[in-house]
Design a protein around this motif. Structure first.
Motif, PDB file in Angstrom:
ATOM      1  N   GLY A   1       1.716  -5.078  -6.310  1.00 58.73           N
ATOM      2  CA  GLY A   1       0.692  -5.551  -7.224  1.00 58.73           C
ATOM      3  C   GLY A   1       0.700  -4.877  -8.573  1.00 58.73           C
TER       4      GLY A   1
ATOM      5  N   SER B   1      -1.225  -7.997  -2.249  1.00 59.72           N
ATOM      6  CA  SER B   1      -1.908  -9.272  -2.010  1.00 59.72           C
ATOM      7  C   SER B   1      -3.393  -9.176  -2.307  1.00 59.72           C
ATOM      8  CB  SER B   1      -1.689  -9.717  -0.558  1.00 59.72           C
ATOM      9  OG  SER B   1      -0.326  -9.921  -0.288  1.00 59.72           O
ATOM     10  N   ASN B   2      -4.034  -8.113  -1.822  1.00 59.24           N
ATOM     11  CA  ASN B   2      -5.482  -7.957  -2.018  1.00 59.24           C
ATOM     12  C   ASN B   2      -5.853  -6.494  -1.840  1.00 59.24           C
ATOM     13  OD1 ASN B   2      -8.333  -8.005  -1.896  1.00 59.24           O
ATOM     14  ND2 ASN B   2      -8.307 -10.100  -1.087  1.00 59.24           N
ATOM     15  N   PRO B   3      -5.943  -5.735  -2.926  1.00 58.59           N
ATOM     16  CA  PRO B   3      -6.222  -4.302  -2.800  1.00 58.59           C
ATOM     17  C   PRO B   3      -7.581  -4.010  -2.160  1.00 58.59           C
ATOM     18  CG  PRO B   3      -6.280  -4.993  -5.102  1.00 58.59           C
ATOM     19  CD  PRO B   3      -5.725  -6.126  -4.325  1.00 58.59           C
ATOM     20  N   GLU B   4      -8.576  -4.848  -2.411  1.00 54.38           N
ATOM     21  CA  GLU B   4      -9.896  -4.605  -1.826  1.00 54.38           C
ATOM     22  C   GLU B   4      -9.869  -4.792  -0.312  1.00 54.38           C
ATOM     23  OE1 GLU B   4     -12.395  -3.312  -3.334  1.00 54.38           O
ATOM     24  OE2 GLU B   4     -11.232  -3.247  -5.196  1.00 54.38           O
ATOM     25  N   ALA B   5      -9.195  -5.838   0.140  1.00 56.73           N
ATOM     26  CA  ALA B   5      -9.077  -6.047   1.575  1.00 56.73           C
ATOM     27  C   ALA B   5      -8.274  -4.924   2.229  1.00 56.73           C
ATOM     28  CB  ALA B   5      -8.421  -7.400   1.856  1.00 56.73           C
TER      29      ALA B   5
ATOM     30  N   THR C   1     -10.519  -1.970   2.564  1.00 54.19           N
ATOM     31  CA  THR C   1     -11.464  -2.183   3.653  1.00 54.19           C
ATOM     32  C   THR C   1     -10.800  -1.956   5.002  1.00 54.19           C
ATOM     33  OG1 THR C   1     -12.659  -3.810   2.308  1.00 54.19           O
ATOM     34  CG2 THR C   1     -13.061  -3.849   4.683  1.00 54.19           C
TER      35      THR C   1
END
Length: 402
Positions: A128, A270-274, A277
């Protein structure tokens, strides 16, 4: 009355490996097709540029306008001269890149640093991050490898490994700083890498002006030649550092597809926040990805300093670091795609010299073709639209014939 079926009675059948491979192949086919069409379109536009830069073709075109009564005669001349110019230019490109053993060696030697630096950019993409700092990372790595190569007197294998290790360490540290800044302060990697490219350039200039880095008896800003013991050995005129480029591609593939760190990189990309989590350390991934990207750029510097130029100057890396961005984009940020894109751009670079000397075509045309390839690859909607128009036209023709 029969008892109701329990939802637990459903059996999940594992997907066969062959079916999974077939599904993956089907998923990649449109991407491969779009990339090939983009390359073909770029060469088609390049052919038009060759025609409009050919004096005989332009003269024939002028005769068509000035003498409409002899339209067919001069049209034939225009077609003949245009076809000859395009054929001569592209045949010189092929001969200059793969037409002989020496041409093939030159192509591989120019492709190796592009592949290594492109892998570094691609690895950062998958995490990313947009790494524009391959040029700066390669410059400081080249300085480190060159210094170890011409300063120390060590046995052959030890000296070579020490020079490569110095380049990897310097490039990794230079790239790791970017990841650390992003992880700790949120600084955008595009800005920091652009700035560090300039910092790296002036760092190299600063050290090249020092007596310890200057070549004896020369006033130019260049280092002494790297010792023989620190150079890549050659087999049939081809230095074996190219093998490291292949191993690096295999290593990046294994890292991304088979290792835990690679999984975390793909998840963060793909999705740093996910990913955060899910318990992953996004900061660790940023630092690791940029450090590894810098090490790969350092390996690209080794291909140049320890394999080709054997001394360090301000322009030792040319535009490899910036071309690596193009290679990674064309390769869709995958190891195999990056290798193929690096080979293509290495062939264009090697064959461009032959185009200029044999066919008289300006070398800038190769850069235009490279830019067009990136343009079409970056505009997949345009390419898909063109291919859909072609397929629709073919289908309508068949239906009309039926």
């Amino acid at each position: 009355m029969s008892a109701p079926l329990s939802p637990q009675t459903e059996t999940v059948t594992p997907e066969p490996a062959g079916a999974r491979s077939s599904r993956d192949l089907t998923r990649w086919l449109p991407t491969v097709r779009d990339t090939l069409v983009a390359i073909v379109l770029a060469f088609a536009v390049g052919a038009l540029l060759i025609i409009v830069s050919d004096e005989e073709s332009l003269e024939a075109l002028g005769n068509i306008i000035d003498h409409p009564g002899s339209f067919l005669v001069y049209l034939g001349d225009f077609v003949r001269h245009s076809a000859s110019a395009v054929f001569d230019g592209y045949s010189a490109l092929v001969l200059g890149s793969v037409g002989s053993a020496s041409s093939l060696e030159r192509t591989l030697e120019r492709s190796a640093p592009l592949i290594c630096a492109g892998l570094g950019v691609a690895l950062a993409f998958r995490a990313g991050m947009f790494n524009i700092g391959a040029q700066g990372q390669a410059l400081v790595a080249a300085l480190a490898a060159g210094y170890v190569g011409f300063t120390f007197d060590l046995p052959f294998l030890v000296h070579l490994c020490a020079a490569v290790a110095a380049a990897l360490l310097a490039g990794g540290l230079w790239g790791g700083v970017v990841g650390l800044l992003k992880a700790r302060t949120g600084a955008h990697e595009v800005i920091t890498t652009i700035m560090l490219n300039q910092v790296a350039r002036f760092v190299v200039l600063f050290f090249l002006a020092k007596e310890a880095f200057q070549r004896p008896g020369s006033n130019n800003l260049e280092t002494p030649v790297v010792a023989e013991s620190a150079r890549f050995p050659q087999v049939f005129g081809l230095h074996l550092g190219i093998v490291l480029a292949v191993l690096a591609a295999v290593g990046v593939w294994w890292l991304l597809e088979r290792s835990r760190l690679g999984f975390e990189m793909r998840a963060v990309g793909s999705n740093p926040e996910a990913a955060r989590t899910a318990g992953m350390s996004v900061a660790k991934v940023y630092v690791a990805a940029m450090a590894l990207a810098g090490m790969l750029s350092g390996l690209a510097a080794c291909m140049t300093v320890l394999g080709l130029s054997q001394s360090v100057t301000e322009n030792v890396m040319g535009s490899v670091g910036f071309d690596a961005i193009t290679v990674a984009l064309l390769g869709r940020a995958t190891p195999l795609g990056t290798v193929l894109a690096g080979l293509l751009f290495g062939a264009l670079s090697a064959g461009g010299v032959r185009m200029q000397t044999s066919a008289g075509i300006p070398p800038d045309l190769i850069q235009v073709v490279q830019a067009l390839i990136v343009l079409f690859v970056a505009a997949p909607a345009l390419v898909r639209g063109l291919t859909r128009v072609r397929r629709r036209t073919t289908t309508e023709t068949k239906e009309a014939g039926a």
